[in-house]
Structure formats: C-alpha cells, structure tokens
Design an enzyme around this catalytic site. Structure first.
Site, PDB file in Angstrom:
ATOM      1  N   PHE A  12       0.833  -1.207   0.000  1.00  0.00           N
ATOM      2  CA  PHE A  12       0.000   0.000   0.000  1.00  0.00           C
ATOM      3  C   PHE A  12       0.871   1.262   0.000  1.00  0.00           C
ATOM      4  O   PHE A  12       0.746   2.137  -0.880  1.00  0.00           O
ATOM      5  CB  PHE A  12      -0.870  -0.093   1.253  1.00  0.00           C
ATOM      6  CG  PHE A  12      -1.808   1.042   1.495  1.00  0.00           C
ATOM      7  CD1 PHE A  12      -2.497   1.648   0.461  1.00  0.00           C
ATOM      8  CD2 PHE A  12      -2.027   1.483   2.793  1.00  0.00           C
ATOM      9  CE1 PHE A  12      -3.376   2.689   0.706  1.00  0.00           C
ATOM     10  CE2 PHE A  12      -2.898   2.520   3.054  1.00  0.00           C
ATOM     11  CZ  PHE A  12      -3.567   3.129   2.012  1.00  0.00           C
ATOM     12  N   THR A  63       2.652 -10.824  -0.444  1.00  0.00           N
ATOM     13  CA  THR A  63       1.309 -10.401  -0.062  1.00  0.00           C
ATOM     14  C   THR A  63       0.639  -9.522  -1.116  1.00  0.00           C
ATOM     15  O   THR A  63      -0.527  -9.230  -1.009  1.00  0.00           O
ATOM     16  CB  THR A  63       1.353  -9.625   1.279  1.00  0.00           C
ATOM     17  OG1 THR A  63       2.313  -8.577   1.165  1.00  0.00           O
ATOM     18  CG2 THR A  63       1.761 -10.534   2.414  1.00  0.00           C
ATOM     19  N   TYR A 123      22.931  -5.745  -3.885  1.00  0.00           N
ATOM     20  CA  TYR A 123      23.999  -4.816  -4.285  1.00  0.00           C
ATOM     21  C   TYR A 123      23.527  -3.969  -5.453  1.00  0.00           C
ATOM     22  O   TYR A 123      23.432  -4.444  -6.579  1.00  0.00           O
ATOM     23  CB  TYR A 123      25.280  -5.591  -4.626  1.00  0.00           C
ATOM     24  CG  TYR A 123      25.887  -6.185  -3.366  1.00  0.00           C
ATOM     25  CD1 TYR A 123      26.852  -5.490  -2.648  1.00  0.00           C
ATOM     26  CD2 TYR A 123      25.431  -7.397  -2.866  1.00  0.00           C
ATOM     27  CE1 TYR A 123      27.362  -5.997  -1.467  1.00  0.00           C
ATOM     28  CE2 TYR A 123      25.940  -7.918  -1.686  1.00  0.00           C
ATOM     29  CZ  TYR A 123      26.902  -7.202  -0.989  1.00  0.00           C
ATOM     30  OH  TYR A 123      27.395  -7.697   0.194  1.00  0.00           O
ATOM     31  N   LEU A 153      10.628  -0.333   3.433  1.00  0.00           N
ATOM     32  CA  LEU A 153       9.238  -0.669   3.789  1.00  0.00           C
ATOM     33  C   LEU A 153       9.015  -2.182   3.762  1.00  0.00           C
ATOM     34  O   LEU A 153       7.871  -2.633   3.801  1.00  0.00           O
ATOM     35  CB  LEU A 153       8.258  -0.045   2.773  1.00  0.00           C
ATOM     36  CG  LEU A 153       8.461   1.385   2.289  1.00  0.00           C
ATOM     37  CD1 LEU A 153       7.427   1.722   1.229  1.00  0.00           C
ATOM     38  CD2 LEU A 153       8.334   2.360   3.431  1.00  0.00           C
ATOM     39  N   LYS A 170      12.500 -11.821  10.815  1.00  0.00           N
ATOM     40  CA  LYS A 170      13.701 -11.761   9.960  1.00  0.00           C
ATOM     41  C   LYS A 170      13.627 -10.590   8.981  1.00  0.00           C
ATOM     42  O   LYS A 170      14.634  -9.959   8.686  1.00  0.00           O
ATOM     43  CB  LYS A 170      13.827 -13.045   9.126  1.00  0.00           C
ATOM     44  CG  LYS A 170      14.515 -14.174   9.833  1.00  0.00           C
ATOM     45  CD  LYS A 170      14.715 -15.298   8.816  1.00  0.00           C
ATOM     46  CE  LYS A 170      15.088 -16.578   9.500  1.00  0.00           C
ATOM     47  NZ  LYS A 170      14.995 -17.732   8.590  1.00  0.00           N
ATOM     48  N   ASN A 210      20.562  -5.708   6.153  1.00  0.00           N
ATOM     49  CA  ASN A 210      20.934  -5.658   4.734  1.00  0.00           C
ATOM     50  C   ASN A 210      20.746  -4.266   4.140  1.00  0.00           C
ATOM     51  O   ASN A 210      21.601  -3.773   3.393  1.00  0.00           O
ATOM     52  CB  ASN A 210      20.127  -6.683   3.934  1.00  0.00           C
ATOM     53  CG  ASN A 210      20.615  -8.101   4.181  1.00  0.00           C
ATOM     54  OD1 ASN A 210      21.787  -8.311   4.507  1.00  0.00           O
ATOM     55  ND2 ASN A 210      19.729  -9.070   4.037  1.00  0.00           N
ATOM     56  N   ARG A 226      27.512   1.162   2.490  1.00  0.00           N
ATOM     57  CA  ARG A 226      28.444   1.046   1.354  1.00  0.00           C
ATOM     58  C   ARG A 226      28.239   2.162   0.337  1.00  0.00           C
ATOM     59  O   ARG A 226      29.194   2.720  -0.185  1.00  0.00           O
ATOM     60  CB  ARG A 226      28.269  -0.319   0.670  1.00  0.00           C
ATOM     61  CG  ARG A 226      29.252  -0.543  -0.481  1.00  0.00           C
ATOM     62  CD  ARG A 226      29.051  -1.877  -1.154  1.00  0.00           C
ATOM     63  NE  ARG A 226      27.741  -2.053  -1.746  1.00  0.00           N
ATOM     64  CZ  ARG A 226      27.338  -1.490  -2.886  1.00  0.00           C
ATOM     65  NH1 ARG A 226      28.153  -0.713  -3.573  1.00  0.00           N
ATOM     66  NH2 ARG A 226      26.121  -1.700  -3.341  1.00  0.00           N
ATOM     67  N   ALA A 230      10.626   2.553   7.733  1.00  0.00           N
ATOM     68  CA  ALA A 230       9.195   2.651   7.991  1.00  0.00           C
ATOM     69  C   ALA A 230       8.903   1.893   9.270  1.00  0.00           C
ATOM     70  O   ALA A 230       8.768   0.672   9.267  1.00  0.00           O
ATOM     71  CB  ALA A 230       8.414   2.045   6.828  1.00  0.00           C
ATOM     72  N   TYR A 272       6.060  -9.000  14.857  1.00  0.00           N
ATOM     73  CA  TYR A 272       6.023  -7.743  14.109  1.00  0.00           C
ATOM     74  C   TYR A 272       6.537  -6.594  14.983  1.00  0.00           C
ATOM     75  O   TYR A 272       7.450  -5.872  14.600  1.00  0.00           O
ATOM     76  CB  TYR A 272       4.579  -7.499  13.683  1.00  0.00           C
ATOM     77  CG  TYR A 272       4.354  -6.289  12.809  1.00  0.00           C
ATOM     78  CD1 TYR A 272       4.952  -6.186  11.566  1.00  0.00           C
ATOM     79  CD2 TYR A 272       3.494  -5.276  13.223  1.00  0.00           C
ATOM     80  CE1 TYR A 272       4.721  -5.077  10.760  1.00  0.00           C
ATOM     81  CE2 TYR A 272       3.252  -4.177  12.414  1.00  0.00           C
ATOM     82  CZ  TYR A 272       3.864  -4.083  11.188  1.00  0.00           C
ATOM     83  OH  TYR A 272       3.631  -2.987  10.387  1.00  0.00           O
TER      84      TYR A 272
END
Ligand code: UDP
Length: 251
Positions: A18, A42, A69, A78, A96, A104, A111, A119, A150
């Site tokens: 959304f 989703t 990368y 988000l 995760k 990540n 870098r 978010a 969550y």
C-alpha cells in the site's frame, strides 16, 4: 552528494504494498530514477504494471532478508508484511524481514553512503498505557505474544538504525506510522477503517467493540507520504523517530 532538486537514484524496499505504491508514484512523478524490489508475497505486480518499460523504473523480485547490491542515493525501507493476518502467517520470517532485512538495507546504505528511512510503526508502542503516544513513550510490548514477531521486529530495526548511526555516522531516519487509510487499501487489511467501510457498503450494522473508549490515530495516505518524503529531506541531525499520525482526531 546530490541535492534534493536533482535527479536521484531511489530504492524502495517493499514496493508492492500500500505505502510502497504511493511512495513510488510520488517519487517517480518527481522525475527520479526508481529501483524497487518486492518478494510479491502479499501483493501482486498489478500496481507496477504501468511503470514497467519506463527507463526511469526498475523492478526486482527480491527478499529483503538476502543481501542486495545496487547503487543508490536514498533508500526507503518498507519491506515487511504489515497486516496482522500476513505478519502472523510466518512469524519467524516477519521478524527476519525487520531484523536481517534491516541489516541488509543498512549495510547497503553504509556502502553507498545513501540516506535511509525506516518505515516503523505505532506497534512499537505495543499495548500502550498512554494516549496519544508521544515519541518519548518507551512502549509496552510483550516479547512472547502473537503480535511480537512484528512489534519486536520493528523495535529491533529501530535499534539497528540507531546502532549504525552511532557506529558509522550514517544519515538514518525513522518514521513511526499510525493507522493509515486511503485508496487502494485492502478490504481485509484487518484495520478498523476498512472493516467499518466494508460493513457500510454491505448495509451491515457497525458494532463498537468493548466500551468504545479505545483510541486510534488516523492518517490519510497522501499526508503520510508527505511526512515520509519530508523526513528523508531533512538535514542529517534530524533522525526521528517521528510519529506520523493525527493527534487531533485520535478516537
Ligand atoms: N549488504 C548488502 N548490500 C550492500 C552492502 C551490504 O545487502 O551493498 C548486506 C550484507 O549482507 C552485509 C549486511 O548488509 O552482511 C551488513 O553490512 P555491513 O557492512 O554493516 O556488515 P558486514 O558486511 O561488515 O557484516
């Protein structure tokens, strides 16, 4: 470093949802180069179809829990399932997405020296004892409850954002979002706004649960996008977390 009136390469992590859809339209219309990814768990690719083929738009099927990368100037992170049904479906993956995914995206920002906005969400305040919640409120979260995959994931991501800033002097920002509504929200997103609207459209009575004293802060999606983009464009000493909601109509 480019200034904000120039042409930027912007990564939107979690594009198909959304918010990602609205944010992408806004930044694309401003003329920036948009790189975005989603794992399309989703949401479908329908909302990006009209942008495919544009030289300023690139879409990658990618899961935020794996490294990425690319060369970018700004990152909006988000990438996390956001409705209760979706985030409770695979609670380990949900945590995760915020934790490993946060690392990540922060590693990528480190870098490339990109600015990065996380978010975050009012769920970081858990089951709050304070209404409306202010940024100084530390929250009331049970780490073992069902929603904790969550809530605690998003809290961990905030910890990582501030850790990377302290350790690597990065330009990070955290936007804490409250109940967002507006088109094209999903009729089954689990939120009170969609539930009430669906019942009205079906001519069904709207029931107020409990004693009716519960509060929520509603934010229209276009206003939310103004807030998130505005935060990205603030100087580096403005990090947030900044609550993006509406204290005026918290009901
Ligand atoms: N990473 C990434 N893209 C990049 C740079 C890093 O996806 O362009 C990921 C990579 O998985 C790395 C993580 O971000 O492990 C954290 O990066 P950081 O440099 O903070 O940590 P390190 O590589 O030293 O573990």
């Amino acid at each position: 470093m480019r200034n904000h009136h120039s042409h930027l390469r912007i990564l939107i992590a979690g594009r198909a949802g959304f918010l990602g859809s609205h944010l992408c339209e806004r930044l694309f219309d401003e003329g920036h180069d948009i790189v975005c990814f989603d794992k399309f768990l989703t949401d479908t690719k329908e909302s990006v179809a009209h942008l495919l083929g544009s030289p300023n738009f690139e879409l990658i099927r990618h899961d935020v829990t794996s490294p990425l990368y690319v060369e970018v100037d700004e990152i909006y992170n988000l990438a996390c399932p956001a409705s209760p049904v979706n985030y409770q479906y695979d609670p380990v993956k949900t945590t995760k997405a915020s934790g490993r995914g946060g690392i990540n995206m922060l590693g990528l920002a480190k870098r490339t020296k990109a600015k990065i906005v996380q978010a975050s969400i009012s769920e970081v305040y858990g089951d709050p004892e304070l209404h409306p919640q202010t940024e100084s409120y530390v929250g009331h979260v049970k780490p073992t409850g069902r929603p904790s995959c969550y809530d605690e994931g998003k809290r961990c991501a905030e910890t990582l954002f501030f850790g990377y800033r302290r350790q690597h002097r990065m330009d990070i920002k955290v936007a804490c979002m409250f109940n967002i509504h507006g088109p094209p929200m999903h009729p089954n997103d689990g939120g009170v706004v969609s539930k009430f609207m669906v019942r009205v459209l079906r001519n069904e009575p709207n029931a107020i649960l409990g004693d009716g004293t519960q509060t929520r802060s509603f934010c229209y999606v276009a206003d939310l996008i103004d807030g998130v983009v505005g935060l990205m464009r603030m100087p580096s000493d403005i990090t947030g977390p900044i609550n993006l909601g509406n204290p005026e109509n918290a009901q």
